[in-house]
Each structure stands twice: as structure tokens, then as C-alpha cells.
Design an enzyme around this catalytic site. Structure first.
Site, PDB file in Angstrom:
ATOM      1  N   HIS A   1      -9.071  -3.996  -1.550  1.00 37.97           N
ATOM      2  CA  HIS A   1      -8.165  -3.111  -0.771  1.00 37.97           C
ATOM      3  C   HIS A   1      -8.546  -1.639  -0.736  1.00 37.97           C
ATOM      4  CE1 HIS A   1      -3.654  -2.030  -0.090  1.00 37.97           C
ATOM      5  NE2 HIS A   1      -4.390  -1.266  -0.461  1.00 37.97           N
ATOM      6  N   GLU A   2      -8.870  -1.222  -1.798  1.00 30.62           N
ATOM      7  CA  GLU A   2      -9.042   0.225  -2.204  1.00 30.62           C
ATOM      8  C   GLU A   2     -10.499   0.679  -1.494  1.00 30.62           C
ATOM      9  OE1 GLU A   2      -6.834   1.995  -3.188  1.00 30.62           O
ATOM     10  OE2 GLU A   2      -5.553   0.056  -4.162  1.00 30.62           O
TER      11      GLU A   2
ATOM     12  N   HIS B   1      -9.931   1.459   2.234  1.00 30.07           N
ATOM     13  CA  HIS B   1      -9.598   2.804   2.418  1.00 30.07           C
ATOM     14  C   HIS B   1     -10.711   3.654   2.801  1.00 30.07           C
ATOM     15  CE1 HIS B   1      -5.217   2.382   1.950  1.00 30.07           C
ATOM     16  NE2 HIS B   1      -5.466   1.976   0.891  1.00 30.07           N
TER      17      HIS B   1
ATOM     18  N   CYS C   1       0.891  -1.155  -0.065  1.00 32.91           N
ATOM     19  CA  CYS C   1       0.016   0.006  -0.108  1.00 32.91           C
ATOM     20  C   CYS C   1       0.803   1.337  -0.243  1.00 32.91           C
ATOM     21  CB  CYS C   1      -0.974  -0.060   1.086  1.00 32.91           C
ATOM     22  SG  CYS C   1      -2.042   1.609   1.132  1.00 32.91           S
TER      23      CYS C   1
HETATM   24 NI    NI Z   1      -3.553   1.106  -0.138  1.00 30.93          NI
END
Ligand code: NI
Length: 193
Positions: A153-154, A157, A111
Site C-alpha cells: 500500500h505505502e 503511493h 488511507c
Molecule cells: Ni495510503
């Protein structure tokens, strides 16, 4: 266009939920998307979420190269599912992700907000996701393997979560430079950003 500064783990913008984008067609959203794309290209990553550039709004960008999409599908033995083709650079606004089945698979992630480290993270193998593009059109997709991993994953966030918080075995959190000591050494370049 501009290359934006990336927030790193510990900055509060990364740990709180982001707010919805009210108008995906607004000029400031278009400008933010252009700057995020330039920042992603400069960093060599695979995806980027708005909170990572200090903007607490629900917007992510990502792409998947065809070779990578096929790679993780093969390791997950999704024989009944055709390997994903690559995914072109996608701007996804106000995304929603749902698991499509309960199967999970492990894969290495990195990341831009956690520089120098890689970790092995369980993610749902198959998902459905939807959101809006910059014209306000609805995007609806099913994804598996690496594509599904990148989106999870995105979108994490946007809920204030970084990948180490998804890990179940912290002995698998490594400095990239030391990963070569692992028997099944992940190629750092294959871990997603
Ligand atoms: Ni990331």
C-alpha cells in the site's frame, strides 16, 4: 518537528511517480522522516508515504503491531509460514518490492488520503522488499500477510497509485460508518491507513 498537512485523493502529488531520494543521510531527509513520524502518530495510521505530505520523494514509514501481523496470516492460511512478528517503526527510502509467488489475498484497507472510506483490496500474500534507512544502510526483508499488505500500500503511493485503483470489486468500497451493515463487517480500526 511538525504535523504535516495530508494530501487527499485528487491532488496531483498523489497521482504521479515520486523521485528517488539522492542522499538518505541528508539533514532535510532526517527532518522529513521526523515530521512524517509525528504526522503518522497524530493521525493514528499504520503507514505514510512522502507524497501524502506533498513531498514527491521515494520514502515511506510504517509499523505493524504483532497482533495484526498474526491476524491476516491466519486468515490467509499460511500454515507453512510462521506468523510475522510485529514490525517496529521503519523508515524505508527508495524501496523496491517484488512478489514472492503469485498468491494474492483480500483485505480491508483505508488511507489517510482517502478519508472516510475503506475498501477490500487484493495484494500479494508474500513479498520481498529492500531499501535504505536514514543511515544509508540497506534493509532487506521478506514479509507476508498484513506486513506485506502495508508495504505494498505505502510503496504504491510512490508510483502514484491509491488503493481504489487496485480494487477489483468496487462494490467493496464503503464509507467506514456504513461498514457495520456488512455481514462480515470489518472493524474499521483493523483496516490499514
Ligand atoms: Ni495510503
Amino acid at each position: 518537528m511538525a504535523i504535516l498537512k495530508i494530501a487527499r485523493m485528487g491532488h496531483p502529488v498523489l497521482s504521479r511517480p515520486a523521485e528517488p531520494v539522492e542522499d538518505p543521510t541528508a539533514p532535510e531527509i532526517r527532518r522529513l522522516a521526523a515530521d512524517m513520524i509525528e504526522t503518522l502518530e497524530d493521525s493514528g495510521g499504520t503507514g505514510l508515504a512522502a507524497p501524502q505530505v506533498h513531498v514527491p520523494r521515494r520514502m515511506v514509514i510504517f509499523f505493524v503491531e504483532a497482533a495484526r501481523a498474526e491476524q491476516e496470516d491466519a486468515s490467509a492460511r499460511l500454515s507453512e509460514v510462521a506468523a510475522d512478528a510485529g514490525v517496529p517503526l521503519t523508515v524505508l527510502i527508495n524501496p523496491e518490492v517484488e512478489a514472492f509467488g503469485q498468491e494474492m489475498s483480500l483485505g480491508w484497507e483505508a488511507c489517510l488520503s482517502v478519508p472516510g472510506l475503506i475498501g477490500e483490496v487484493p495484494r500479494f500474500t508474500r513479498i520481498r522488499y529492500h531499501g535504505l534507512d536514514l543511515q544509508g544502510n540497506r534493509i532487506v526483508r521478506e514479509a507476508s500477510g498484513f506486513h506485506a499488505r502495508v508495504v505494498q500500500h505505502e510503496c504504491d503511493h510512490l508510483d502514484g497509485k491509491l488503493y481504489p485503483q487496485r480494487m477489483t470489486d468496487l462494490s467493496r468500497l464503503l464509507y467506514e460508518t456504513e461498514a457495520r451493515h456488512l455481514a462480515e463487517a470489518p472493524d474499521a480500526a483493523e483496516a490499514i491507513e
